[in-house]
Write a protein that holds these residues in place. Structure first.
Motif, mmCIF file in Angstrom:
data_model
loop_
_atom_site.group_PDB
_atom_site.id
_atom_site.type_symbol
_atom_site.label_atom_id
_atom_site.label_comp_id
_atom_site.label_asym_id
_atom_site.label_seq_id
_atom_site.Cartn_x
_atom_site.Cartn_y
_atom_site.Cartn_z
ATOM 1 N N THR A 159 0.990 -1.173 -0.300
ATOM 2 C CA THR A 159 -0.057 0.023 0.029
ATOM 3 C C THR A 159 0.823 1.357 -0.087
ATOM 4 O O THR A 159 0.410 2.390 -0.255
ATOM 5 C CB THR A 159 -1.040 -0.016 1.406
ATOM 6 O OG1 THR A 159 -0.231 0.390 2.375
ATOM 7 C CG2 THR A 159 -1.840 -1.168 1.346
ATOM 8 N N PHE A 160 2.178 1.215 0.343
ATOM 9 C CA PHE A 160 2.843 2.344 0.737
ATOM 10 C C PHE A 160 3.127 3.222 -0.789
ATOM 11 O O PHE A 160 3.300 4.430 -0.522
ATOM 12 C CB PHE A 160 4.361 1.933 1.317
ATOM 13 C CG PHE A 160 4.024 1.464 2.651
ATOM 14 C CD1 PHE A 160 3.085 1.558 3.476
ATOM 15 C CD2 PHE A 160 5.246 0.906 3.324
ATOM 16 C CE1 PHE A 160 2.891 1.507 4.709
ATOM 17 C CE2 PHE A 160 5.267 0.502 4.772
ATOM 18 C CZ PHE A 160 4.110 0.559 5.428
ATOM 19 N N THR A 161 3.453 2.444 -1.803
ATOM 20 C CA THR A 161 3.515 3.443 -2.991
ATOM 21 C C THR A 161 2.667 4.485 -3.267
ATOM 22 O O THR A 161 2.773 5.627 -3.478
ATOM 23 C CB THR A 161 4.455 2.589 -4.072
ATOM 24 O OG1 THR A 161 5.411 2.144 -3.676
ATOM 25 C CG2 THR A 161 4.690 3.464 -5.366
ATOM 26 N N PRO A 162 1.336 3.513 -3.510
ATOM 27 C CA PRO A 162 0.406 4.804 -3.777
ATOM 28 C C PRO A 162 0.113 5.710 -2.884
ATOM 29 O O PRO A 162 -0.144 6.948 -2.948
ATOM 30 C CB PRO A 162 -0.851 3.985 -4.196
ATOM 31 C CG PRO A 162 -0.652 2.729 -3.575
ATOM 32 C CD PRO A 162 0.771 2.402 -3.483
ATOM 33 N N VAL A 163 0.198 5.242 -1.617
ATOM 34 C CA VAL A 163 -0.416 6.219 -0.444
ATOM 35 C C VAL A 163 0.776 7.298 -0.153
ATOM 36 O O VAL A 163 0.567 8.513 0.056
ATOM 37 C CB VAL A 163 -0.425 5.427 1.002
ATOM 38 C CG1 VAL A 163 -0.698 6.357 2.191
ATOM 39 C CG2 VAL A 163 -1.688 4.473 0.908
ATOM 40 N N PHE A 164 2.284 6.727 -0.283
ATOM 41 C CA PHE A 164 3.192 7.819 0.020
ATOM 42 C C PHE A 164 3.409 8.751 -1.370
ATOM 43 O O PHE A 164 3.962 9.558 -1.285
ATOM 44 C CB PHE A 164 4.574 7.083 0.240
ATOM 45 C CG PHE A 164 4.601 6.381 1.590
ATOM 46 C CD1 PHE A 164 3.596 6.782 2.351
ATOM 47 C CD2 PHE A 164 5.530 5.492 1.904
ATOM 48 C CE1 PHE A 164 3.519 6.001 3.805
ATOM 49 C CE2 PHE A 164 5.475 4.737 3.070
ATOM 50 C CZ PHE A 164 4.446 5.090 4.065
ATOM 51 N N LYS A 165 2.936 8.327 -2.381
ATOM 52 C CA LYS A 165 3.197 9.046 -3.546
ATOM 53 C C LYS A 165 2.019 10.372 -3.524
ATOM 54 O O LYS A 165 2.327 11.433 -3.537
ATOM 55 C CB LYS A 165 2.386 8.412 -4.982
ATOM 56 C CG LYS A 165 2.506 9.415 -6.115
ATOM 57 C CD LYS A 165 1.957 8.286 -7.168
ATOM 58 C CE LYS A 165 1.575 9.469 -8.617
ATOM 59 N NZ LYS A 165 2.707 10.558 -8.746
ATOM 60 N N LEU A 166 0.966 10.149 -2.746
ATOM 61 C CA LEU A 166 0.047 11.238 -2.586
ATOM 62 C C LEU A 166 0.593 12.050 -1.545
ATOM 63 O O LEU A 166 0.604 13.493 -1.882
ATOM 64 C CB LEU A 166 -1.205 10.519 -1.717
ATOM 65 C CG LEU A 166 -2.266 11.881 -1.146
ATOM 66 C CD1 LEU A 166 -2.759 12.721 -2.202
ATOM 67 C CD2 LEU A 166 -3.244 10.915 -0.120
ATOM 68 N N MET A 167 1.422 11.784 -0.458
ATOM 69 C CA MET A 167 2.070 12.450 0.252
ATOM 70 C C MET A 167 3.220 13.162 -0.257
ATOM 71 O O MET A 167 3.260 14.426 0.043
ATOM 72 C CB MET A 167 2.680 11.776 1.624
ATOM 73 C CG MET A 167 1.454 10.907 2.351
ATOM 74 S SD MET A 167 2.087 10.001 3.721
ATOM 75 C CE MET A 167 0.591 9.308 4.268
ATOM 76 N N LEU A 168 4.063 12.557 -0.868
ATOM 77 C CA LEU A 168 5.348 13.217 -1.721
ATOM 78 C C LEU A 168 4.713 14.241 -2.658
ATOM 79 O O LEU A 168 5.580 15.230 -2.869
ATOM 80 C CB LEU A 168 6.177 12.212 -1.914
ATOM 81 C CG LEU A 168 6.889 11.065 -1.026
ATOM 82 C CD1 LEU A 168 7.455 10.019 -1.776
ATOM 83 C CD2 LEU A 168 7.677 11.903 0.018
ATOM 84 N N ASP A 169 4.028 13.976 -3.409
ATOM 85 C CA ASP A 169 3.521 14.905 -4.287
ATOM 86 C C ASP A 169 2.686 16.239 -3.951
ATOM 87 O O ASP A 169 2.771 17.175 -4.641
ATOM 88 C CB ASP A 169 2.195 14.082 -5.435
ATOM 89 C CG ASP A 169 2.645 13.097 -6.256
ATOM 90 O OD1 ASP A 169 4.123 13.033 -6.514
ATOM 91 O OD2 ASP A 169 1.903 12.602 -6.968
ATOM 92 N N ASN A 170 2.590 16.160 -2.525
ATOM 93 C CA ASN A 170 1.972 17.089 -1.826
ATOM 94 C C ASN A 170 2.880 17.680 -0.733
ATOM 95 O O ASN A 170 2.409 18.203 0.068
ATOM 96 C CB ASN A 170 0.712 17.109 -1.422
ATOM 97 C CG ASN A 170 -0.346 16.919 -2.569
ATOM 98 O OD1 ASN A 170 -1.073 17.822 -2.754
ATOM 99 N ND2 ASN A 170 -0.707 15.532 -2.724
#
Length: 316
Positions: A128-139
């Protein structure tokens, strides 16, 4: 052979006090990220023990190399988060009990469940980390940049390394267990345990950190809690634990839904994390690190003469 790089980082949490509300523009995100630190200590301790137990069961030497590098990265994450949490405990000593309770949940998991279950647990959660952390890192401009640079840099480092080893846990699981349906069937109990651990952390924050310093009800990330508190606010507002914003209230809804869909997709048979869309910040972080930039001060290294020594000096 694996291309993972274990990077040992020192964020200087002993240099000065560590604020609980480390991003004052988003107290709910500050609290949520702090809960991730508590979770990471217990989860990554479990991973290290698990890999040591599972390693003799792996017959492919390339998977062994992947497992060892994965374990070393996770061990470094656990150490850094312990330093972050130790800084919080210095200000709020009661949080030691909270940390002990969270770590205890993972210690019990290690004692009471099989290697196969814990491999599934690690593979499911890591997926789950890549899609969830992408949200965080993209913001990152709103979630990280306005905050304490040490804490922000800790999470940036951790999240980009999770992206880097996004396939490792599933590779190890497939090598030892290789049953995709088992992994999917275990998902409900796995994520129930994850949320239990996070609840313990957030309840501890409400108990041991004054509202004047946490700014929000730390349990507000849970929808059921928010619903109960709305009723309580109507009948006995003096019993509430504070405002209840969500950490991601200011983020684009489309991006939140994309992250949610990615997390759900990650649990399905046939999922391959290698094909995930990646946050652009990850490549930028690795390029900076490889060039010798001090990634322990992601936002301020250029402003601190003498601190921007090559980050690789601490790697092992």
């Amino acid at each position: 052979m694996t291309d993972l790089k274990p990077r040992k980082m020192d964020f200087g949490f002993e240099d000065r006090d560590v604020p609980f509300c480390w991003n004052p523009e988003n107290p709910a995100w500050s609290s949520m990220a702090n809960a991730v630190s508590f979770l990471a200590i217990g989860f990554e301790k479990m991973i290290v023990k698990l890999i040591l137990q599972a390693k003799p069961l792996i017959t492919d030497p390339e998977v062994v190399a992947e497992a060892v590098a994965f374990m070393r990265q996770e061990g470094h994450h656990s150490t850094a988060h312990r330093q972050h949490v130790a800084g919080l405990i210095r200000s709020y000593p009661g949080l030691q009990n909270t940390l002990d309770a969270v770590v205890g949940e993972f210690d019990l998991l290690t004692e009471r469940t099989s290697i196969n279950y814990r491999l599934a647990y690690t593979a499911d959660l890591e997926a789950t980390f890549t899609p969830v952390f992408k949200l965080m890192l993209d913001n990152e401009a709103t979630l990280f940049a306005p905050g304490d640079d040490r804490v922000a840099s800790l999470f940036l480092w951790h999240f980009v390394e999770e992206v880097e080893h996004r396939s490792s846990a599933l590779v190890i699981y497939n090598s030892v267990v290789g049953n995709e349906m088992y992994r999917m069937r275990m998902a409900a109990s796995i994520f129930a345990h994850v949320m239990k651990a996070i609840r313990i952390a957030c309840a501890g924050f409400n108990q041991h950190v004054p509202l004047s310093e946490r700014k929000v009800d730390s349990m507000s990330m849970f929808a059921r809690h928010r619903a109960k508190q709305r009723v309580l606010t109507a009948v006995a507002p003096y019993l509430t634990k504070g405002p209840m914003p969500r950490a991601f209230d200011g983020l684009p809804i489309r991006e939140q839904l994309t992250a949610l869909a990615g997390a759900v997709r990650s649990q399905l048979p046939g999922h391959d994390p290698a094909h995930e869309n990646l946050p652009t910040l990850a490549d930028r972080w690795f390029d900076r690190y490889d060039s010798g930039y001090d990634c322990t001060r992601w936002y301020t290294a250029d402003e601190q003469p003498g601190r921007a020594e090559p980050a690789t000096a601490g790697a092992i």
